[in-house]
Scaffold this active site. Structure first.
Site, PDB file in Angstrom:
ATOM      1  N   ASP A  15       0.825  -1.208   0.000  1.00  0.00           N
ATOM      2  CA  ASP A  15       0.000   0.000   0.000  1.00  0.00           C
ATOM      3  C   ASP A  15       0.860   1.258   0.000  1.00  0.00           C
ATOM      4  O   ASP A  15       2.023   1.227   0.374  1.00  0.00           O
ATOM      5  CB  ASP A  15      -0.873   0.027   1.261  1.00  0.00           C
ATOM      6  CG  ASP A  15      -2.076  -0.868   1.102  1.00  0.00           C
ATOM      7  OD1 ASP A  15      -2.309  -1.355  -0.013  1.00  0.00           O
ATOM      8  OD2 ASP A  15      -2.779  -1.081   2.105  1.00  0.00           O
TER       9      ASP A  15
ATOM     10  N   LYS B  47      -4.602   3.180  -4.282  1.00  0.00           N
ATOM     11  CA  LYS B  47      -5.689   3.675  -5.125  1.00  0.00           C
ATOM     12  C   LYS B  47      -5.101   4.599  -6.185  1.00  0.00           C
ATOM     13  O   LYS B  47      -4.345   5.517  -5.870  1.00  0.00           O
ATOM     14  CB  LYS B  47      -6.652   4.441  -4.216  1.00  0.00           C
ATOM     15  CG  LYS B  47      -7.930   4.881  -4.860  1.00  0.00           C
ATOM     16  CD  LYS B  47      -8.845   5.396  -3.738  1.00  0.00           C
ATOM     17  CE  LYS B  47      -9.918   6.331  -4.211  1.00  0.00           C
ATOM     18  NZ  LYS B  47      -9.516   7.423  -5.078  1.00  0.00           N
TER      19      LYS B  47
ATOM     20  N   MET C  15      -7.710   8.574   9.693  1.00  0.00           N
ATOM     21  CA  MET C  15      -8.187   9.159   8.429  1.00  0.00           C
ATOM     22  C   MET C  15      -8.992  10.435   8.649  1.00  0.00           C
ATOM     23  O   MET C  15      -9.983  10.679   7.980  1.00  0.00           O
ATOM     24  CB  MET C  15      -9.054   8.136   7.658  1.00  0.00           C
ATOM     25  CG  MET C  15      -8.257   6.932   7.228  1.00  0.00           C
ATOM     26  SD  MET C  15      -9.267   5.617   6.555  1.00  0.00           S
ATOM     27  CE  MET C  15      -9.872   4.824   8.024  1.00  0.00           C
TER      28      MET C  15
END
Ligand code: SAH
Length: 481
Positions: free
Chosen positions: A248, A270, A384
């Protein structure tokens, strides 16, 4: 890297040593151990050197240095105690393009002699590139203690059986597994007890077992928050066995650098414009393809895979497809950031529980029980949350959390660029903007946060207690690594 490390085969090759004192003698002994043909030129020689000459192990030339001594040399060692002579020799070596080591003079040397840990045929060479020999020596001491003496005979055994191992384990992965047994299993155990024959016997036994078709598997590894020292030993081992590593965005470069060199490393963060589900689908496909082709796949995630890491979803998927897996936990951001900011997450006086909360859920799908968050005596850790700070602080305060409750925002926790911002909850969003805090940042809220002002230890604090309101109960502070 300023020097290129290499191991030179100097067997029966001419090496010229200039100087006949004890320094020269030490170098000559290690050159002899590697089988060099040695010519020593000097005005006088130590007794030991004369003895070596008597035994025919070295040749000597008595006199002042002459360039003709260097004829036919592969390497030169200048070990005289006269700087001018050493410079003179170095100049000739340079002209003739012969590698030279001038003892204790990195400027004049074109090769350095490393500190070594000798478990022949296994040799570990250490160099500080001439900057700090003391440091190299310290590292050598540690390795001496760490590397068992049985490694030498194990390497001899491995060499003897190498052709057989290649033949009987044609598959790379099962060959690697066999070497693991050799180094960690019963073979190594026997060698450690100096039972060489037993070790060999055990190796033959393992080798004779039929090679199992390699089965792919996935190891879900938590890489921790960034500081490579926080990777677990088991995680490191998995990285060293991996054929494929899917990592990641949050995984630090230092940690990737610890992985097996020839492992295929694939960044699976992503990509711009892609939604989370598409990313996840892509990861699932990659996991499946590589595991099905028999690969050892490491799925490497920041922090811990089971804390806001979608580790559960990936395991559900693997389980559905009958792919074997293991999980290696990692240190999650809340634990790591708290530790590196000097904030105990629980404390007998201030907090009896800790909550790990995602700030990702937006205003619409918010299912958090804010009222219970606002109750005191606990530490809240929000993941987050960087873009949600105004909403977070408003929700907490609206549900009964005092505006003076201390917060700490930890940016790039445990990394060399860690920053910590502290202040009262009511000023959270404004302060984070003022100091330009960015993701990844972890937010801690609760009375334990106050303790950081005394307990911080990582990095230096800048503008401690910069207080915008003279009477504020909770000070505003920032510390940087
Ligand atoms: N599985 C991870 C969390 C993934 S969610 C874990 O267990 O840590 C990503 C969030 O984790 C980031 O938005 C941030 O809030 C937090 N985070 C991860 N690494 C961090 C770090 N080094 N410093 C501060 N926060 C971090």
């Amino acid at each position: 890297m300023t020097l290129f490390p290499l191991f030179a085969d100097i067997k029966n090759r001419r090496v010229v040593v200039v100087g006949g004192g004890s320094v020269a003698e030490r170098k000559i002994n290690s050159l002899l151990a590697a089988g060099a043909q040695i010519i020593v030129g000097a005005l006088t020689f130590t007794e030991d050197l004369l003895r070596l000459k008597g035994q025919g192990a070295i040749e000597t030339i008595t006199g002042r240095f002459e360039p003709a001594w260097l004829d036919g040399a592969w390497l030169i060692v200048a070990a005289t105690n006269d700087t001018a002579t050493n410079q003179h020799i170095a100049r000739y070596a340079q002209q003739r393009q012969i590698f030279i080591n001038v003892v204790d003079d990195t400027q004049l040397s074109s090769f350095h002699v490393p500190s070594i840990v000798d478990r022949s045929p296994l040799i570990v060479a250490i160099s500080s590139s001439g900057t700090a020999p003391m440091l190299a020596r310290r590292v050598r001491e540690r390795l001496e203690a760490f590397l068992e003496h049985s490694l030498g005979p194990l390497a001899v055994l491995a060499e003897k059986y190498r052709p057989a191992i290649r033949r009987m384990r044609p598959n790379l992965r099962s060959r690697r597994e066999l070497y693991d047994t050799l180094l960690d299993g019963p073979v190594a155990a026997a060698m450690r007890k100096q039972q060489g024959l037993l070790a060999e016997h055990k190796l033959i036994k393992v080798l004779e077992q039929a090679e199992a078709a390699p089965k792919g598997k996935v190891v879900l590894v938590g890489a921790g928050p960034g500081d490579p020292g926080l990777l677990t030993i088991k995680g490191l081992r998995a990285l060293n066995q991996a054929d494929v590593i899917l990592y990641d965005r949050l995984v630090s470069q230092e940690i990737l650098a610890l992985a097996r060199r020839d492992a295929l490393q694939i960044a699976v963060g992503k990509s711009p414009g892609e939604d989370h589900d598409a990313t996840q689908q892509r990861i699932h496909d990659l996991l499946l393809t590589h595991a099905k082709s028999g690969k050892y796949v490491v799925r490497l995630k920041g922090g811990d895979a089971f804390i806001f890491g979608r580790g559960g979803e990936e395991l559900e998927f693997l389980s559905e497809h009958n792919i074997a897996y293991e999980v290696v936990p990692g240190i999650t951001a809340a634990l790591a950031c708290a530790a590196y900011a000097g904030i105990p997450l629980t404390h007998r006086e201030h907090a009896q529980s800790v909550r790990l909360i995602t700030a990702h859920s937006s205003h619409h799908d918010d299912t958090h029980d804010w009222r219970s968050f606002a109750q005191g005596k606990q530490t809240l850790a929000f993941y987050m949350g960087r873009s949600q700070l105004p909403w977070l602080s408003r929700q907490l305060i609206e549900h009964g959390c005092p505006g003076e409750t201390p917060f700490a925002l930890i940016e790039n926790g445990t990394r060399s660029n860690q920053r910590v911002l502290g202040g009262p909850l009511k000023d959270l969003a404004a302060l984070a903007n003022k100091y330009g805090f960015e993701a990844p940042s972890l937010l801690l809220v609760g009375d334990t946060v106050k303790l950081a002002e005394n307990l911080h230890w990582f990095g230096a604090r800048i503008n401690a207690r910069t207080n915008s309101h003279a009477n504020a109960a909770v000070a505003e502070w920032v510390m940087a690594a």
